[in-house]
Design a protein around this motif. Structure first.
Motif, short mmCIF file in Angstrom:
data_model
loop_
_atom_site.label_atom_id
_atom_site.label_comp_id
_atom_site.label_asym_id
_atom_site.label_seq_id
_atom_site.Cartn_x
_atom_site.Cartn_y
_atom_site.Cartn_z
N TRP A 30 44.15 54.76 42.16
CA TRP A 30 43.44 55.82 42.88
C TRP A 30 43.11 55.47 44.33
CZ3 TRP A 30 38.50 55.66 44.99
CH2 TRP A 30 37.65 54.64 44.57
N TRP A 31 43.04 54.19 44.67
CA TRP A 31 42.64 53.80 46.03
C TRP A 31 43.75 53.03 46.74
CZ3 TRP A 31 37.25 51.08 46.96
CH2 TRP A 31 36.82 51.30 48.27
N GLN A 32 44.87 52.85 46.08
CA GLN A 32 46.02 52.12 46.62
C GLN A 32 45.68 50.69 47.06
OE1 GLN A 32 45.57 55.62 47.69
NE2 GLN A 32 46.61 55.78 45.73
N VAL A 33 44.70 50.08 46.39
CA VAL A 33 44.35 48.69 46.63
C VAL A 33 45.52 47.83 46.15
CG1 VAL A 33 42.81 46.82 45.91
CG2 VAL A 33 41.88 49.08 46.42
N GLU A 34 45.99 46.92 46.99
CA GLU A 34 47.15 46.11 46.62
C GLU A 34 46.77 44.84 45.86
OE1 GLU A 34 50.24 45.74 49.62
OE2 GLU A 34 49.40 47.51 50.60
N GLN A 35 45.63 44.27 46.19
CA GLN A 35 45.11 43.12 45.45
C GLN A 35 43.60 43.25 45.37
OE1 GLN A 35 46.19 39.25 46.95
NE2 GLN A 35 48.37 39.58 46.63
N ALA A 36 43.05 42.75 44.27
CA ALA A 36 41.60 42.78 44.10
C ALA A 36 41.17 41.53 43.36
CB ALA A 36 41.19 44.02 43.32
N LEU A 37 40.05 40.99 43.80
CA LEU A 37 39.39 39.90 43.10
C LEU A 37 37.97 40.38 42.83
CD1 LEU A 37 39.12 37.07 41.96
CD2 LEU A 37 38.60 36.26 44.27
N ILE A 38 37.73 40.72 41.55
CA ILE A 38 36.44 41.30 41.18
C ILE A 38 35.90 40.55 39.97
CG2 ILE A 38 35.25 43.37 40.38
CD1 ILE A 38 37.51 44.98 41.80
N VAL A 39 34.67 40.07 40.11
CA VAL A 39 33.96 39.43 39.00
C VAL A 39 32.78 40.35 38.70
CG1 VAL A 39 32.77 37.38 38.20
CG2 VAL A 39 34.68 37.16 39.82
N PRO A 40 32.94 41.27 37.71
CA PRO A 40 31.95 42.32 37.50
C PRO A 40 30.68 41.83 36.80
CG PRO A 40 33.74 42.57 35.93
CD PRO A 40 34.10 41.42 36.84
N LYS A 41 29.83 41.20 37.60
CA LYS A 41 28.52 40.75 37.11
C LYS A 41 27.66 40.47 38.33
CE LYS A 41 29.60 35.83 36.94
NZ LYS A 41 29.62 34.62 36.11
N PRO A 42 26.34 40.49 38.19
CA PRO A 42 25.49 40.14 39.32
C PRO A 42 25.86 38.75 39.85
CG PRO A 42 24.18 41.16 37.62
CD PRO A 42 25.55 40.92 37.02
N GLY A 43 26.05 38.66 41.15
CA GLY A 43 26.49 37.43 41.79
C GLY A 43 28.00 37.32 41.90
N GLY A 44 28.72 38.26 41.29
CA GLY A 44 30.18 38.22 41.30
C GLY A 44 30.78 38.71 42.60
N LEU A 45 32.02 38.33 42.82
CA LEU A 45 32.76 38.74 44.02
C LEU A 45 33.33 40.14 43.85
CD1 LEU A 45 34.81 35.50 44.70
CD2 LEU A 45 32.78 36.29 45.92
N TYR A 46 33.48 40.83 44.99
CA TYR A 46 34.13 42.14 45.02
C TYR A 46 34.98 42.17 46.28
CZ TYR A 46 34.78 47.14 44.28
OH TYR A 46 35.32 48.38 44.03
N THR A 47 36.27 41.92 46.13
CA THR A 47 37.16 41.85 47.29
C THR A 47 38.39 42.72 47.04
OG1 THR A 47 36.42 39.61 47.78
CG2 THR A 47 38.49 40.31 48.78
#
Length: 144
Positions: A30-47
């Protein structure tokens, strides 16, 4: 500071909506993101990364998740925007909140922390137009 807010009704569960913001495969759709690094928790990364080429990354948005509830909320703080042709912009915050209503969900998104002047003005104007358009497409994607 300035902010961009969008609210709309989506005929889907809150869980499905929040998942579309943290699931790399769904972000590609839906957003055409090519790569993502997501750690879905408080303190996690969202890139999130777009326009990858031999020369590097075209655009990057990155921050730290400060609140995550897969049924209702995603809040990212220290959110920054990197574009090779612009100043580094940040920190901002991105908030996604969803609550069940009738047969679907009330959806709310807020990106705030925009400063003024230079590339900040360009970015604010771009995002002020982009989020409403993108979220209407998102609504169609989630509902299909």
């Amino acid at each position: 500071m300035r902010k961009v807010e969008v609210s709309l009704f989506i005929n889907a569960t809150p869980e499905k909506i929040i998942d579309a913001f943290v699931n790399p495969e769904r972000l590609k759709e839906w957003w055409q993101v090519e790569q993502a690094l997501i750690v879905p928790k408080p303190g996690g990364l969202y890139t999130l990364v777009w326009q990858i080429s031999d020369q590097g990354f075209g655009y990057v948005s990155s921050g730290q998740i400060v609140s995550y509830d897969p049924m209702s909320e995603l809040i990212i703080d220290n959110f920054v925007y990197l574009n090779p042709t612009k100043d580094l912009l940040g920190p901002m915050s991105l908030t996604v909140r969803v609550r069940s209503k009738d047969s679907g969900s009330e959806f709310y998104l807020c990106q705030d922390g925009y400063q003024s002047g230079g590339d900040w003005d360009w970015y604010y104007e771009a995002v002020k137009q982009a989020w409403p358009d993108l979220l209407n497409s998102f609504k169609s994607y989630i509902e299909s």
